[in-house]
Design a protein around this motif. Structure first.
Motif, PDB file in Angstrom:
ATOM      1  N   ALA A 210       0.938  -1.173  -0.102  1.00  0.00           N
ATOM      2  CA  ALA A 210      -0.059   0.121   0.050  1.00  0.00           C
ATOM      3  C   ALA A 210       0.676   1.120   0.131  1.00  0.00           C
ATOM      4  O   ALA A 210       0.474   2.225  -0.177  1.00  0.00           O
ATOM      5  CB  ALA A 210      -0.845  -0.136   1.173  1.00  0.00           C
TER       6      ALA A 210
ATOM      7  N   LYS B 134       0.297   4.711  -1.695  1.00  0.00           N
ATOM      8  CA  LYS B 134      -1.234   5.069  -2.068  1.00  0.00           C
ATOM      9  C   LYS B 134      -1.820   5.563  -1.118  1.00  0.00           C
ATOM     10  O   LYS B 134      -1.495   5.473   0.142  1.00  0.00           O
ATOM     11  CB  LYS B 134      -1.567   3.653  -2.369  1.00  0.00           C
ATOM     12  N   GLU B 135      -2.914   6.498  -1.424  1.00  0.00           N
ATOM     13  CA  GLU B 135      -3.736   6.979  -0.132  1.00  0.00           C
ATOM     14  C   GLU B 135      -4.533   5.991   0.614  1.00  0.00           C
ATOM     15  O   GLU B 135      -4.960   4.964   0.085  1.00  0.00           O
ATOM     16  CB  GLU B 135      -4.710   7.873  -1.019  1.00  0.00           C
ATOM     17  N   SER B 136      -4.503   5.969   1.609  1.00  0.00           N
ATOM     18  CA  SER B 136      -5.220   5.216   2.751  1.00  0.00           C
ATOM     19  C   SER B 136      -6.143   5.835   3.664  1.00  0.00           C
ATOM     20  O   SER B 136      -5.939   7.206   3.832  1.00  0.00           O
ATOM     21  CB  SER B 136      -4.085   4.359   3.648  1.00  0.00           C
TER      22      SER B 136
ATOM     23  N   GLU C  74      -7.371   2.071  -4.653  1.00  0.00           N
ATOM     24  CA  GLU C  74      -6.835   1.229  -5.827  1.00  0.00           C
ATOM     25  C   GLU C  74      -7.657   1.910  -7.085  1.00  0.00           C
ATOM     26  O   GLU C  74      -8.675   1.765  -7.156  1.00  0.00           O
ATOM     27  CB  GLU C  74      -7.082  -0.117  -5.696  1.00  0.00           C
ATOM     28  N   GLU C  75      -6.562   2.019  -8.178  1.00  0.00           N
ATOM     29  CA  GLU C  75      -7.332   2.490  -9.529  1.00  0.00           C
ATOM     30  C   GLU C  75      -7.487   1.578 -10.343  1.00  0.00           C
ATOM     31  O   GLU C  75      -6.765   0.417 -10.326  1.00  0.00           O
ATOM     32  CB  GLU C  75      -6.243   3.604 -10.085  1.00  0.00           C
TER      33      GLU C  75
END
Lengths: 226, 219
Positions: A131, A134-136, A147-148
């Motif tokens: 992760a 990545k934005e959380s 997720e993109e």
């Protein structure tokens, strides 16, 4: 008349260029479009990004494609294989990139691309190394990661049966990633074991409708090898 | 000079798998991880209707096929040939993981490198950089199943505890393990820490505690 069948491998793969992002269906060697992968090797193109669950087993053309230096990056969940060390050797030598994704997140990102969902939050992988960057966000008390959707220029698919509209069925565990990749690819190319007449498939048993499919090549090769 | 290695006490791998199988009731939908967990299916009698799931989209995996009767189109997540039992179904990969991630699996049994007392699981990487990392479906199973049980040897090959206060290896899933089955014991993972359910035949509490890097509570 709609007819998506093409007569040969050259026409099936026409227009695929260096630098393309290519999804390849299959789980293990089942449901893997080996004739199309072998065709890619012969194209002599380079700088490819391959999206697939595995990074090649002993049989099938993916190790050959990597050995030919055609692949810049592999996006997958499980690049190790008991019967092929090609990817691991290239990775250790710094000759290939890896984007490792949890298998369900990989499948859902592919599904999202085909379904018009730009991104989604999931608890899978949140708080782990995968992760990173990545934005959380905490949602309903649970840590989730953004997720993109995962698109591809090309999707290579193996079907069991196909008609000229591109309606598909899959056999046994050969379904796996094929239906979702067919929907996520901008150009979806299918190799099919059986060619059937339009109207022969029970509409309720069609697993991938033809609208996702651009080209179909009839490759009656028999049993999967492993 | 010769060093005599003491053979680890307690259950064999098959007996460990059989012990887990005893706790799986009829009607559960269960995913078995690669390694020792795969052996669990051999110990669930087919008369007990447990629905085994394989990540590549198969629900209702049956016993392994007899040699010469394999269907080349039917494999499991470990790429081994399988059979389907009556009632089986097959879905695509996104649906297969939707049933995992959507909380529809009653149980997954995973192998492990380490389990921490807060329920964290480490089972996909050791942090060494030489080999290509691989994760497969472990993070989805660890985060998504209703119950996550870990089946593993109690200590590493060189005798280090795998049941620890905090994982030192990269995490697979956070706070999701609820039970651990090892060759030495069965241990519940609860909000207040590790609770010993039972020791394997011939193994006492002190032995299990001495090979565990966290406090083991007794009820």
């Amino acid at each position: 008349m709609i007819d998506k069948f093409v007569p040969d491998i050259a026409q099936a793969l026409a227009g695929i260029q260096s630098g393309a992002t290519i999804m390849i269906g299959g789980f293990g060697s089942v449901g893997q479009p080996n004739a199309l992968i072998d065709g890619l090797v012969d194209l002599g193109i380079t700088d490819l990004t391959i999206i697939a669950n595995n990074a090649g087993a002993a049989f099938g053309g993916l190790p050959k494609l990597m050995e030919a230096g055609a692949v810049r990056k592999v996006v997958c969940s499980y690049p190790r294989s008991a019967d092929s060390s090609t990817f691991v050797d290239l990775y250790r030598d710094g000759k290939i990139e890896l984007d490792l994704i949890p298998q369900g997140t990989l499948a859902e990102r592919i599904r999202a691309a085909g379904a018009g969902v730009p991104a989604f939050f999931t608890p899978t992988g949140a708080g782990t190394l995968l992760a990173r960057g990545k934005e959380s966000r905490e949602i309903n008390g649970r840590l989730c990661v953004l997720e993109e959707a995962l698109f591809a220029d090309i999707a290579l698919i193996e079907a069991w049966e196909a008609d000229r509209w591109g309606n598909l069925t899959f056999n046994g565990s050969g379904r796996n990633f094929n239906p979702i990749m067919a929907a996520a690819g901008r150009l979806t190319i299918v190799q099919t074991q059986h060619r059937v007449e339009l109207g022969a498939l029970n509409p309720a048993h069609v697993m991938t409708p033809g609208l996702y499919v651009n080209r179909v090549l009839h490759v009656p090769y028999g049993r999967p090898i492993r | 000079m010769s060093i005599t290695m003491k053979k680890p006490a307690g259950r064999s791998r098959d007996a460990m798998a059989a012990r887990v199988a005893d706790d799986i009731p009829e009607g559960w939908v269960v995913n078995l991880g690669i390694g020792i967990p795969t052996l669990v299916a051999n110990h669930v009698p087919t008369t007990r209707e447990v629905i085994f799931h394989s990540e590549n989209g198969v629900l209702g995996v049956g016993p392994a096929p007899a040699e010469g009767t394999e269907d080349p189109w039917l494999i499991n997540a470990g790429k081994a040939y399988i059979t389907l039992r009556d009632g089986a179904s097959i879905v695509h990969q996104a649906d297969s993981f939707a049933l995992i991630r959507g909380g529809h699996l009653d149980l997954c049994v995973l192998g492990g490198y380490q389990v921490a007392e807060n329920g964290d699981l480490a089972n996909w990487a050791t942090g060494e950089n030489d080999a290509a990392p691989a994760v497969g479906g472990a993070m989805d199973l660890g985060a998504g199943a209703k119950r996550v049980w870990v089946l593993m040897e109690h200590v590493t090959k060189d005798g280090k505890p795998r049941i620890v206060s905090r994982c030192s290896y990269p995490l697979t899933a956070l706070g999701s393990v609820t039970r651990i089955y090892t060759n030495l014991a069965v241990i519940d993972v609860e909000p207040d820490g590790f609770f010993l359910r039972e020791t394997a035949p011939g193994v006492d509490f002190e032995t299990v505690q001495s090979l565990t890097d966290a406090v083991l509570h007794r009820r």
